[in-house]
Enzyme design. Structure first.
Site, PDB file in Angstrom:
ATOM      1  N   ALA A   1       0.856  -1.179   0.000  1.00 30.00           N
ATOM      2  CA  ALA A   1       0.000   0.000   0.000  1.00 30.00           C
ATOM      3  C   ALA A   1       0.896   1.233   0.000  1.00 30.00           C
ATOM      4  O   ALA A   1       2.044   1.185   0.443  1.00 30.00           O
ATOM      5  CB  ALA A   1      -0.890  -0.023   1.234  1.00 30.00           C
TER       6      ALA A   1
ATOM      7  N   GLY B   1       0.565  -4.965   0.917  1.00 29.86           N
ATOM      8  CA  GLY B   1      -0.638  -5.050   0.085  1.00 29.86           C
ATOM      9  C   GLY B   1      -0.374  -5.738  -1.255  1.00 29.86           C
ATOM     10  O   GLY B   1      -1.287  -6.313  -1.846  1.00 29.86           O
TER      11      GLY B   1
ATOM     12  N   GLU C   1      -0.581  -9.291  -0.435  1.00 36.17           N
ATOM     13  CA  GLU C   1      -1.999  -9.576  -0.152  1.00 36.17           C
ATOM     14  C   GLU C   1      -2.819  -9.625  -1.445  1.00 36.17           C
ATOM     15  O   GLU C   1      -3.781 -10.386  -1.542  1.00 36.17           O
ATOM     16  CB  GLU C   1      -2.551  -8.518   0.815  1.00 36.17           C
ATOM     17  CG  GLU C   1      -1.966  -8.666   2.224  1.00 36.17           C
ATOM     18  CD  GLU C   1      -2.264  -7.474   3.117  1.00 36.17           C
ATOM     19  OE1 GLU C   1      -1.781  -6.361   2.814  1.00 36.17           O
ATOM     20  OE2 GLU C   1      -2.985  -7.645   4.116  1.00 36.17           O
TER      21      GLU C   1
ATOM     22  N   GLU D   1       4.480  -4.900   7.184  1.00 38.90           N
ATOM     23  CA  GLU D   1       3.676  -3.890   7.893  1.00 38.90           C
ATOM     24  C   GLU D   1       4.101  -3.713   9.342  1.00 38.90           C
ATOM     25  O   GLU D   1       4.075  -2.610   9.877  1.00 38.90           O
ATOM     26  CB  GLU D   1       2.189  -4.271   7.841  1.00 38.90           C
ATOM     27  CG  GLU D   1       1.527  -4.045   6.500  1.00 38.90           C
ATOM     28  CD  GLU D   1       1.602  -5.239   5.566  1.00 38.90           C
ATOM     29  OE1 GLU D   1       2.463  -6.139   5.777  1.00 38.90           O
ATOM     30  OE2 GLU D   1       0.799  -5.294   4.614  1.00 38.90           O
TER      31      GLU D   1
HETATM   32  N1  CAA Z   1       4.539   3.274  -0.686  1.00 38.14           N
HETATM   33  C1  CAA Z   1       4.931   4.443  -1.239  1.00 38.14           C
HETATM   34  N2  CAA Z   1       6.115   4.597  -1.902  1.00 38.14           N
HETATM   35  C2  CAA Z   1       6.927   3.515  -1.991  1.00 38.14           C
HETATM   36  C3  CAA Z   1       6.560   2.263  -1.451  1.00 38.14           C
HETATM   37  C4  CAA Z   1       5.299   2.162  -0.782  1.00 38.14           C
HETATM   38  N3  CAA Z   1       4.862   1.006  -0.248  1.00 38.14           N
HETATM   39  N4  CAA Z   1       7.564   1.389  -1.694  1.00 38.14           N
HETATM   40  C5  CAA Z   1       8.506   2.072  -2.385  1.00 38.14           C
HETATM   41  N5  CAA Z   1       8.115   3.338  -2.566  1.00 38.14           N
HETATM   42  C6  CAA Z   1       8.840   4.405  -3.253  1.00 38.14           C
HETATM   43  C7  CAA Z   1      10.027   4.907  -2.417  1.00 38.14           C
HETATM   44  O1  CAA Z   1       9.601   5.858  -1.455  1.00 38.14           O
HETATM   45  C8  CAA Z   1      10.914   5.484  -3.487  1.00 38.14           C
HETATM   46  O2  CAA Z   1      10.426   6.757  -3.857  1.00 38.14           O
HETATM   47  P1  CAA Z   1      11.490   7.981  -4.114  1.00 38.14           P
HETATM   48  O3  CAA Z   1      12.273   7.529  -5.312  1.00 38.14           O
HETATM   49  O4  CAA Z   1      10.610   9.151  -4.373  1.00 38.14           O
HETATM   50  O5  CAA Z   1      12.314   8.076  -2.876  1.00 38.14           O
HETATM   51  C9  CAA Z   1      10.681   4.566  -4.692  1.00 38.14           C
HETATM   52  O6  CAA Z   1       9.448   3.905  -4.435  1.00 38.14           O
HETATM   53  C10 CAA Z   1      11.782   3.511  -4.823  1.00 38.14           C
HETATM   54  O7  CAA Z   1      11.866   2.809  -3.602  1.00 38.14           O
HETATM   55  P2  CAA Z   1      13.260   2.538  -2.826  1.00 38.14           P
HETATM   56  O8  CAA Z   1      14.229   3.631  -3.088  1.00 38.14           O
HETATM   57  O9  CAA Z   1      12.940   2.238  -1.395  1.00 38.14           O
HETATM   58  O10 CAA Z   1      13.730   1.219  -3.586  1.00 38.14           O
HETATM   59  P3  CAA Z   1      14.704   0.091  -3.035  1.00 38.14           P
HETATM   60  O11 CAA Z   1      15.020  -0.755  -4.230  1.00 38.14           O
HETATM   61  O12 CAA Z   1      15.853   0.665  -2.263  1.00 38.14           O
HETATM   62  O13 CAA Z   1      13.844  -0.785  -1.996  1.00 38.14           O
HETATM   63  C11 CAA Z   1      11.848  -1.944  -1.282  1.00 38.14           C
HETATM   64  C12 CAA Z   1      12.752  -1.549  -2.464  1.00 38.14           C
HETATM   65  C13 CAA Z   1      12.590  -2.963  -0.395  1.00 38.14           C
HETATM   66  C14 CAA Z   1      10.622  -2.596  -1.877  1.00 38.14           C
HETATM   67  C15 CAA Z   1      11.493  -0.686  -0.438  1.00 38.14           C
HETATM   68  O14 CAA Z   1      11.005   0.302  -1.315  1.00 38.14           O
HETATM   69  C16 CAA Z   1      10.433  -0.932   0.594  1.00 38.14           C
HETATM   70  O15 CAA Z   1      10.732  -1.504   1.652  1.00 38.14           O
HETATM   71  N6  CAA Z   1       9.191  -0.497   0.345  1.00 38.14           N
HETATM   72  C17 CAA Z   1       8.115  -0.519   1.303  1.00 38.14           C
HETATM   73  C18 CAA Z   1       7.590  -1.932   1.520  1.00 38.14           C
HETATM   74  C19 CAA Z   1       6.508  -1.931   2.582  1.00 38.14           C
HETATM   75  O16 CAA Z   1       6.727  -1.595   3.720  1.00 38.14           O
HETATM   76  N7  CAA Z   1       5.289  -2.348   2.186  1.00 38.14           N
HETATM   77  C20 CAA Z   1       4.156  -2.398   3.060  1.00 38.14           C
HETATM   78  C21 CAA Z   1       3.319  -1.179   2.896  1.00 38.14           C
HETATM   79  S1  CAA Z   1       2.019  -1.064   4.087  1.00 38.14           S
HETATM   80  C22 CAA Z   1       0.777  -2.036   3.494  1.00 38.14           C
HETATM   81  O17 CAA Z   1       0.892  -2.652   2.436  1.00 38.14           O
HETATM   82  C23 CAA Z   1      -0.466  -2.046   4.346  1.00 38.14           C
HETATM   83  C24 CAA Z   1      -1.495  -3.045   3.976  1.00 38.14           C
HETATM   84  O18 CAA Z   1      -1.582  -4.096   4.548  1.00 38.14           O
HETATM   85  C25 CAA Z   1      -2.467  -2.801   2.900  1.00 38.14           C
END
Ligand code: CAA
Length: 259
Positions: free
Chosen positions: A65, A110, A113, A133
């Site tokens: 998400a 998400g 999911e 999460e």
């Molecule tokens: N939401 C919003 N933006 C996100 C995102 C997310 N879930 N995941 C990545 N991005 C964005 C980053 O902020 C970044 O943006 P900028 O270039 O503007 O800084 C861009 O995508 C590239 O991401 P990274 O620089 O972090 O890329 P990376 O290759 O170094 O890492 C990754 C990749 C391991 C997937 C890392 O991006 C990450 O950990 N992402 C978040 C994963 C996460 O926590 N997901 C759970 C979300 S909560 C949820 O899903 C709730 C639910 O149950 C519905």
């Protein structure tokens, strides 16, 4: 069908929905959820579409998400606001035809999911799955605490949910999170192959078989068996049942009409 955050294509009865927000690793915001719900509803009603594939990019299926959208939410916002993610996922899960999640790269939060509302999951060998999460101070809120334990068992699901750790495709295969792992450059071809194996079957039988499994999982075994028998009986009213059995006797492949 034109959308902003997804691409929908239909070819020879096989539809594909491709998540398309590469700049944020296909993070799922309300716009994506609303478009997914709309596309799923349309594809569900289109009898020419036999199978639906949900996929993302080569390096990422979906990173979860959209955290930027959630960061400033209050409990009241979350509790009382619209629930586009749940509506979208329900629309996909309830599509009366097979849905395949075809996963390359990260499928997190998400995104993971979303793969759970598909009927089957096929992963590239570069895929990584996780429910991170907990590291954000929340829990999987789009079905992860409910669908994952039903798919892979309670203990394994809790380990993923409590640790937030990622697992690679081979581990996902070992624990039953995915059906199949293939080399990344063959993911698209292997997904099409699987879709075609489903698409040639009778649409009514597919619909009722999916319903028997999905609805049966919400019942106790006795009620589930009763429901299965109703679905089974109903199929004897179809032309496809006559054709399927006649074709077997005549030692030829069946030609199903979906009626
Ligand atoms: N939401 C919003 N933006 C996100 C995102 C997310 N879930 N995941 C990545 N991005 C964005 C980053 O902020 C970044 O943006 P900028 O270039 O503007 O800084 C861009 O995508 C590239 O991401 P990274 O620089 O972090 O890329 P990376 O290759 O170094 O890492 C990754 C990749 C391991 C997937 C890392 O991006 C990450 O950990 N992402 C978040 C994963 C996460 O926590 N997901 C759970 C979300 S909560 C949820 O899903 C709730 C639910 O149950 C519905």
């Amino acid at each position: 069908m034109a959308y902003e955050t997804i691409i929908v294509e239909i070819e020879e009865g096989i539809a594909s929905i491709t998540l398309n927000r590469p700049e944020v690793l296909n993070a799922l915001n309300d716009k994506v959820f609303n478009e997914l719900e709309e596309a799923a509803t349309k594809l569900a009603a289109d009898n020419d579409v036999r199978v639906v594939i949900i996929t993302g990019g080569e390096k990422v299926f979906a990173a979860g998400a959209d955290i930027s959208q959630m960061a400033s939410s209050t409990a009241v916002d979350v509790a009382t606001g619209e629930k586009p993610s749940l509506r979208a996922f329900k629309a996909i899960e309830n599509m009366p035809k097979p849905v395949i999640a075809s996963i390359s790269g990260f499928a997190l939060g998400g995104g993971c999911e979303l793969t759970l509302v598909a009927d089957v999951r096929i992963a590239a060998d570069n895929a990584q799955f996780g429910l991170p999460e907990i590291k954000l101070g929340i829990l999987p809120g789009a079905g992860g605490t409910q669908r994952l334990p039903r798919l892979i068992g309670i203990g394994r699901a809790k380990e993923l949910i409590f640790s937030g750790c990622f697992i690679a495709a081979d581990e996902a295969l070992r624990i039953g999170l995915v059906n199949k792992v293939v080399p990344a450059d063959q993911l698209s071809a292997e997904t099409q192959k699987m879709a075609k194996r489903f698409a040639v079957q009778g649409a009514v039988a597919l619909r009722l078989a999916k319903s028997a499994v999905n609805e049966g999982l919400r019942m106790d075994l006795e009620a589930g068996l009763e429901y299965e028998h109703k679905c089974f009986s109903l199929l004897f009213a179809t032309e496809d049942q006559k054709e399927g059995m006649k074709a077997f006797m005549e030692k030829r492949p069946a030609k199903f009409l979906g009626k």
